[in-house]
Motif scaffolding. Structure first.
Motif: not given
Length: 421
Positions: A317-321, A326-330
């Motif tokens: 799902r969107p979001g990477e740490r 980027d909490p919105t990274l698709p």
């Protein structure tokens, strides 16, 4: 019977394991106990039952009369409140439990130093503060600490790896003054030792497994650090990649590195620092995209010598740490080719790219250049993927000595004895 020299106990998310090692580090026997269900994994009585069963099994397979030391690793951030006799008070708060009182989390965010692993919704310190408010509490301890207590330590003692997320100051080697300012009575926290350090002789409750009264209980570590040690990695630049549900990277460093932006922090263990980061990509994405029955066939069709050229960033799902914050990274999983084999290889190439970017990020933050990789987790058995990763990372993928955290905990004992000699 074969003579054992060191014992390591691993308290994992699904059960307990114990390893008996010879004086030269060879694994003599590994005992395992699986929890009956998920709730049992939250029950200290199940932890102790698992320890008992594993130690009795070891005693039946190897001679424990010559064991000189024992260490325990536990899930990082699992906390419990106990009374003066070490009996748990109420429910445990596990490593992945959010603190029930978010005001505590907010207060820590206002006061804790930038980059402290004690910050955030998953803060072990926040759980400790919450537990410290229970009636009759004598100490708030980590999971591994409690098992040492039950083995006859006679009180609360911890290691600085488990204590790190509870706010312990690695440089000053003490509980810092700012803990009182966020509501944590430091007198309720355990005394902290360096990982592997000898603490005290085992008590009668531990001797009933066939261990002598001269056995020394050593400070343990977290399950993640123990898993790293088990692989045999310990030189600066040695990396260990856990190819499980998520992608977790750890790198041995000569000095600590940290970044609150990317969730990177460092543990001190055996004279070096262990920095790590975790991506949201990994095996869970693979399982969501491919039928389990087809994975063996898709794996056999991998062609590492001919990359697909697909530029994927596999996420559920969107979001990477990490290595991107980027909490919105698709997720990026298009275009999808007609053949599943090509798509599968493209997904593995995408995860490999994230792995490389992750180690590059750790180097960028001050870590040493990557010199070798050892792999653990389900994906480590995929030979085609290993070749793919070796080529992308530009370093050899070495066979881990062991993938068992219990072996790493036992190795702490051997290393602690070497430092004393």
């Amino acid at each position: 019977m074969t003579l054992a020299h060191a014992i390591g106990i691993d308290l994992g998310t699904s059960g307990v394991r114990a390893a008996a090692l010879s004086e030269d580090g060879a694994v003599l026997h590994l005992a395992a106990f699986a929890y009956d269900d998920a709730p049992a994994g939250r029950d200290p009585s199940s932890w102790w039952r698992g320890v008992e069963i594993c130690l009795f099994e070891l005693a039946g397979r190897v001679s424990l009369s010559s064991v000189r030391g024992l260490a325990v690793d536990g899930t990082s951030g699992t906390m419990l409140a106990v009374d003066k006799d070490g009996r748990p008070l109420g429910d445990v708060l596990m490593y992945n439990d959010t603190c029930p009182d978010m005001d505590i989390v907010a207060r820590i965010g206002d006061v804790a130093p930038d980059g402290s692993p004690a910050r955030g919704a998953a803060s072990a310190l926040a759980r400790a503060i919450y537990l410290s408010r229970r009636d009759g509490v004598h100490k708030v301890v980590h999971q591994a600490d409690w098992i040492l207590w039950r083995l006859g330590l006679g009180g609360a003692a911890s290691d600085e790896n488990n204590a790190l997320k509870t706010g312990y100051d690695l440089e000053a080697e003490c509980w810092p003054d700012w803990l009182e300012g966020v509501g944590m009575d430091v007198d309720l926290l355990p005394q902290v030792h360096r990982a592997g350090a000898p603490i005290a002789e085992i008590g009668p409750s531990g001797q009933r497994f066939g261990l002598s009264s001269n056995v020394i209980l050593h400070a343990g570590t977290t399950d993640g650090c123990a898993s790293f040690l088990a692989t045999g990695a310990r030189e600066a630049g040695d990396g260990v990649t856990a190819l499980g549900s998520t992608l977790v990277l750890k790198l041995a460093c000569p000095s600590p590195i940290s970044s609150s932006v990317y969730g990177v922090y460092s543990h001190r263990v055996l004279g070096f620092w262990l920095a790590g980061g975790a991506s949201n990509s990994g095996g869970a994405v693979i399982r969501s995209l491919f039928d389990a029955a087809a994975l063996a066939q898709l794996t056999s069709a991998l062609d590492p010598d001919h990359p697909t050229g697909l530029d994927y960033y596999p996420l559920l799902r969107p979001g990477e740490r990490f290595p991107i914050n980027d909490p919105t990274l698709p997720p990026r999983l298009v275009p999808r080719p007609a053949h599943d084999a090509t798509f599968f290889q493209g997904v593995l190439e995408g995860i490999t790219g994230i792995e490389k970017s992750g180690y590059d990020r750790l180097v960028e933050l001050g870590g040493p250049a990557l010199r070798s990789i050892r792999s653990v987790g389900g994906g480590a058995a995929n030979a085609g993927w290993t070749r793919m990763r070796e080529r992308a990372l530009g370093v050899p993928c070495l066979e881990p000595r062991s993938a068992e955290a219990a072996v790493g905990a036992a190795f702490l004992v051997l290393s602690g004895q070497e430092r004393q000699a």
